[in-house]
Write a protein that holds these residues in place. Sequence first.
Motif, PDB file in Angstrom:
ATOM      1  N   GLY A  18      26.209  41.984  17.173  1.00  0.00           N
ATOM      2  CA  GLY A  18      24.849  42.498  17.411  1.00  0.00           C
ATOM      3  C   GLY A  18      24.985  43.970  17.017  1.00  0.00           C
ATOM      4  N   LEU A  19      26.136  44.729  16.889  1.00  0.00           N
ATOM      5  CA  LEU A  19      25.907  46.243  16.539  1.00  0.00           C
ATOM      6  C   LEU A  19      25.570  46.492  15.159  1.00  0.00           C
ATOM      7  CD1 LEU A  19      28.972  47.430  18.955  1.00  0.00           C
ATOM      8  CD2 LEU A  19      26.665  47.248  19.103  1.00  0.00           C
ATOM      9  N   LYS A  20      25.968  45.552  14.385  1.00  0.00           N
ATOM     10  CA  LYS A  20      25.794  45.446  12.804  1.00  0.00           C
ATOM     11  C   LYS A  20      24.422  45.125  12.384  1.00  0.00           C
ATOM     12  CE  LYS A  20      27.674  44.564   8.310  1.00  0.00           C
ATOM     13  NZ  LYS A  20      28.535  43.916   7.503  1.00  0.00           N
ATOM     14  N   VAL A  21      23.295  45.818  12.046  1.00  0.00           N
ATOM     15  CA  VAL A  21      22.230  45.532  11.662  1.00  0.00           C
ATOM     16  C   VAL A  21      21.784  45.556  10.313  1.00  0.00           C
ATOM     17  CG1 VAL A  21      21.355  45.773  13.892  1.00  0.00           C
ATOM     18  CG2 VAL A  21      21.203  47.661  12.179  1.00  0.00           C
ATOM     19  N   VAL A  22      20.984  44.837   9.704  1.00  0.00           N
ATOM     20  CA  VAL A  22      20.293  45.115   8.439  1.00  0.00           C
ATOM     21  C   VAL A  22      18.720  45.408   8.361  1.00  0.00           C
ATOM     22  CG1 VAL A  22      19.891  42.588   8.149  1.00  0.00           C
ATOM     23  CG2 VAL A  22      19.988  43.938   6.196  1.00  0.00           C
ATOM     24  N   VAL A  23      18.534  46.424   7.611  1.00  0.00           N
ATOM     25  CA  VAL A  23      17.140  46.782   7.459  1.00  0.00           C
ATOM     26  C   VAL A  23      16.580  46.442   6.207  1.00  0.00           C
ATOM     27  CG1 VAL A  23      15.611  48.883   7.597  1.00  0.00           C
ATOM     28  CG2 VAL A  23      17.816  49.042   8.885  1.00  0.00           C
ATOM     29  N   ARG A  24      15.726  45.537   6.286  1.00  0.00           N
ATOM     30  CA  ARG A  24      14.999  44.926   5.141  1.00  0.00           C
ATOM     31  C   ARG A  24      13.766  45.323   4.828  1.00  0.00           C
ATOM     32  NH1 ARG A  24      18.561  40.837   3.713  1.00  0.00           N
ATOM     33  NH2 ARG A  24      19.704  39.713   5.382  1.00  0.00           N
ATOM     34  N   MET A  25      13.188  44.909   3.704  1.00  0.00           N
ATOM     35  CA  MET A  25      11.729  45.424   3.128  1.00  0.00           C
ATOM     36  C   MET A  25      11.607  46.882   2.867  1.00  0.00           C
ATOM     37  SD  MET A  25      10.218  42.382   2.858  1.00  0.00           S
ATOM     38  CE  MET A  25       8.584  43.230   2.689  1.00  0.00           C
ATOM     39  N   LEU A  26      12.472  47.461   2.363  1.00  0.00           N
ATOM     40  CA  LEU A  26      12.366  48.913   2.193  1.00  0.00           C
ATOM     41  C   LEU A  26      12.216  48.954   0.603  1.00  0.00           C
ATOM     42  CD1 LEU A  26      15.876  50.201   3.558  1.00  0.00           C
ATOM     43  CD2 LEU A  26      13.530  50.742   4.524  1.00  0.00           C
ATOM     44  N   GLU A 111       4.635  56.126  -4.020  1.00  0.00           N
ATOM     45  CA  GLU A 111       3.577  56.998  -4.939  1.00  0.00           C
ATOM     46  C   GLU A 111       2.458  56.126  -5.435  1.00  0.00           C
ATOM     47  OE1 GLU A 111       5.936  59.136  -7.781  1.00  0.00           O
ATOM     48  OE2 GLU A 111       7.052  60.467  -6.306  1.00  0.00           O
ATOM     49  N   ARG A 112       2.742  54.931  -5.523  1.00  0.00           N
ATOM     50  CA  ARG A 112       1.611  54.008  -6.193  1.00  0.00           C
ATOM     51  C   ARG A 112       0.643  53.568  -5.166  1.00  0.00           C
ATOM     52  NH1 ARG A 112       4.023  49.653  -7.633  1.00  0.00           N
ATOM     53  NH2 ARG A 112       5.938  50.132  -7.087  1.00  0.00           N
ATOM     54  N   GLY A 113       1.034  54.031  -4.011  1.00  0.00           N
ATOM     55  CA  GLY A 113       0.125  53.404  -2.806  1.00  0.00           C
ATOM     56  C   GLY A 113       0.337  52.055  -2.250  1.00  0.00           C
ATOM     57  N   HIS A 114       1.758  51.508  -2.535  1.00  0.00           N
ATOM     58  CA  HIS A 114       1.977  50.416  -1.971  1.00  0.00           C
ATOM     59  C   HIS A 114       2.685  50.447  -0.782  1.00  0.00           C
ATOM     60  CE1 HIS A 114       2.116  48.497  -6.220  1.00  0.00           C
ATOM     61  NE2 HIS A 114       0.985  48.767  -5.847  1.00  0.00           N
ATOM     62  N   GLU A 115       2.312  49.586   0.288  1.00  0.00           N
ATOM     63  CA  GLU A 115       3.187  49.967   1.622  1.00  0.00           C
ATOM     64  C   GLU A 115       4.135  48.810   1.899  1.00  0.00           C
ATOM     65  OE1 GLU A 115       1.331  49.188   6.326  1.00  0.00           O
ATOM     66  OE2 GLU A 115       0.344  50.518   4.898  1.00  0.00           O
ATOM     67  N   PHE A 116       5.247  49.463   2.422  1.00  0.00           N
ATOM     68  CA  PHE A 116       6.356  48.347   2.806  1.00  0.00           C
ATOM     69  C   PHE A 116       6.788  48.767   4.111  1.00  0.00           C
ATOM     70  CE2 PHE A 116       6.744  48.803  -1.568  1.00  0.00           C
ATOM     71  CZ  PHE A 116       6.919  47.725  -2.005  1.00  0.00           C
ATOM     72  N   ARG A 117       6.545  47.652   5.018  1.00  0.00           N
ATOM     73  CA  ARG A 117       6.734  47.702   6.581  1.00  0.00           C
ATOM     74  C   ARG A 117       8.385  47.086   6.784  1.00  0.00           C
ATOM     75  NH1 ARG A 117       3.543  49.584   9.998  1.00  0.00           N
ATOM     76  NH2 ARG A 117       1.243  49.590   9.471  1.00  0.00           N
ATOM     77  N   ALA A 118       9.482  48.156   7.115  1.00  0.00           N
ATOM     78  CA  ALA A 118      10.598  47.749   7.213  1.00  0.00           C
ATOM     79  C   ALA A 118      11.019  46.834   8.457  1.00  0.00           C
ATOM     80  CB  ALA A 118      11.497  49.070   7.663  1.00  0.00           C
ATOM     81  N   THR A 119      11.953  45.832   8.499  1.00  0.00           N
ATOM     82  CA  THR A 119      12.502  45.142   9.479  1.00  0.00           C
ATOM     83  C   THR A 119      13.787  45.180   9.786  1.00  0.00           C
ATOM     84  OG1 THR A 119      12.850  43.110   7.775  1.00  0.00           O
ATOM     85  CG2 THR A 119      10.492  43.330   8.794  1.00  0.00           C
ATOM     86  N   VAL A 120      13.961  45.326  11.020  1.00  0.00           N
ATOM     87  CA  VAL A 120      15.712  45.257  11.507  1.00  0.00           C
ATOM     88  C   VAL A 120      16.037  44.093  12.091  1.00  0.00           C
ATOM     89  CG1 VAL A 120      17.101  46.627  12.925  1.00  0.00           C
ATOM     90  CG2 VAL A 120      15.051  47.694  11.922  1.00  0.00           C
ATOM     91  N   SER A 121      17.092  43.465  11.585  1.00  0.00           N
ATOM     92  CA  SER A 121      17.513  42.442  12.453  1.00  0.00           C
ATOM     93  C   SER A 121      19.061  42.315  12.450  1.00  0.00           C
ATOM     94  CB  SER A 121      17.161  41.194  11.540  1.00  0.00           C
ATOM     95  OG  SER A 121      17.458  41.076  10.355  1.00  0.00           O
ATOM     96  N   VAL A 122      19.548  41.462  13.236  1.00  0.00           N
ATOM     97  CA  VAL A 122      21.162  41.596  13.243  1.00  0.00           C
ATOM     98  C   VAL A 122      21.515  40.795  11.931  1.00  0.00           C
ATOM     99  CG1 VAL A 122      23.271  40.445  14.471  1.00  0.00           C
ATOM    100  CG2 VAL A 122      21.131  41.127  15.677  1.00  0.00           C
ATOM    101  N   ALA A 123      22.863  41.611  11.357  1.00  0.00           N
ATOM    102  CA  ALA A 123      23.326  41.164  10.167  1.00  0.00           C
ATOM    103  C   ALA A 123      24.193  39.889  10.504  1.00  0.00           C
ATOM    104  CB  ALA A 123      24.039  42.238   9.746  1.00  0.00           C
ATOM    105  N   PRO A 124      23.892  38.914   9.255  1.00  0.00           N
ATOM    106  CA  PRO A 124      24.551  37.644   9.392  1.00  0.00           C
ATOM    107  C   PRO A 124      26.133  37.913   9.542  1.00  0.00           C
ATOM    108  CG  PRO A 124      22.814  37.643   7.730  1.00  0.00           C
ATOM    109  CD  PRO A 124      23.070  39.009   8.258  1.00  0.00           C
ATOM    110  N   ASN A 125      26.675  38.708   8.988  1.00  0.00           N
ATOM    111  CA  ASN A 125      28.108  39.118   8.814  1.00  0.00           C
ATOM    112  C   ASN A 125      28.368  40.389   9.531  1.00  0.00           C
ATOM    113  OD1 ASN A 125      30.838  39.282   8.633  1.00  0.00           O
ATOM    114  ND2 ASN A 125      30.977  39.395   6.061  1.00  0.00           N
ATOM    115  N   GLN A 126      28.892  40.270  10.860  1.00  0.00           N
ATOM    116  CA  GLN A 126      29.223  41.352  11.633  1.00  0.00           C
ATOM    117  C   GLN A 126      30.539  41.981  11.389  1.00  0.00           C
ATOM    118  OE1 GLN A 126      27.103  42.425  14.680  1.00  0.00           O
ATOM    119  NE2 GLN A 126      25.851  41.438  13.352  1.00  0.00           N
TER     120      GLN A 126
END
Length: 250
Positions: A18-26, A111-126
């Motif tokens: 659980g110490l390795k996480v992945v940040v998606r939706m960037l 810059e084009r006005g599109h919004e992305f909300r990041a998500t943080v979850s436990v990485a499948p491979n630790q």
Amino acid sequence: MTESEGQGQGGQPSSTVGLKVVVRMLPPELTEDVFRKQVEDFAGDTGEVQWMRFWRGDLQRQQTASSSARSRGDASGSASEGCSRCYVKLRDHEAARKFHGAFHGHAYVTERGHEFRATVSVAPNQRCPKGRKKRDPKENTIEKDGDYKRFLASLEEDSSSQRQPPPQQQQQQAEDLVVTPLMAYMRKKAAQRAAGAKKRRKKGQDKARKAKSNNKNAKNKAERERELMSQGGFQLVRRKGNKGGGGGGQ
């Protein structure tokens, strides 16, 4: 981050799971330098972030996936496709919870006005790649190796022994070769083919010279006839012939 995420999985100690996480939706446009600066501002000099790997997204792929999802009426089915992502290894579970609170749901506006909300979850491979291996002490030392030096010396000896002998020696070696019946037969056939080719070539040359001579004679004859006709010689010959024929009739 829940306590269940810290339970052991895949043979890993429960204290490290659980110490390795992945940040998606960037955003696809987000660069590694910009995101790394944000992570460094979060961690500071505490050493909470031990390792990270950033993968930049594909803007065209993300736009295509979003358009396809909108046409199907699915607003979230392919939302993460083409987006950037980052894998981060935290020091302990407390640091992982703090990282989750800081980046999960964080809004990025392009810059084009599109919004992305990041998500943080436990990485499948630790697992994380290990650090760089210790440098081999024998690296770049082959020129000093005794076996390698002896190998180079043997190559020089072989090259000197395999040099081409002088022309006289080569001729003598060729004469000393044993001529087998098969070699004699092949040499005879080769000589016959060469003689036949020479004969055919000479015959063709003679035929070409003869044809050239005949063409020249015909051309000269035609020129003489044209010259006689232009000078009236042909009429003179006909007149003489008529005179002789008339005298015979009388």
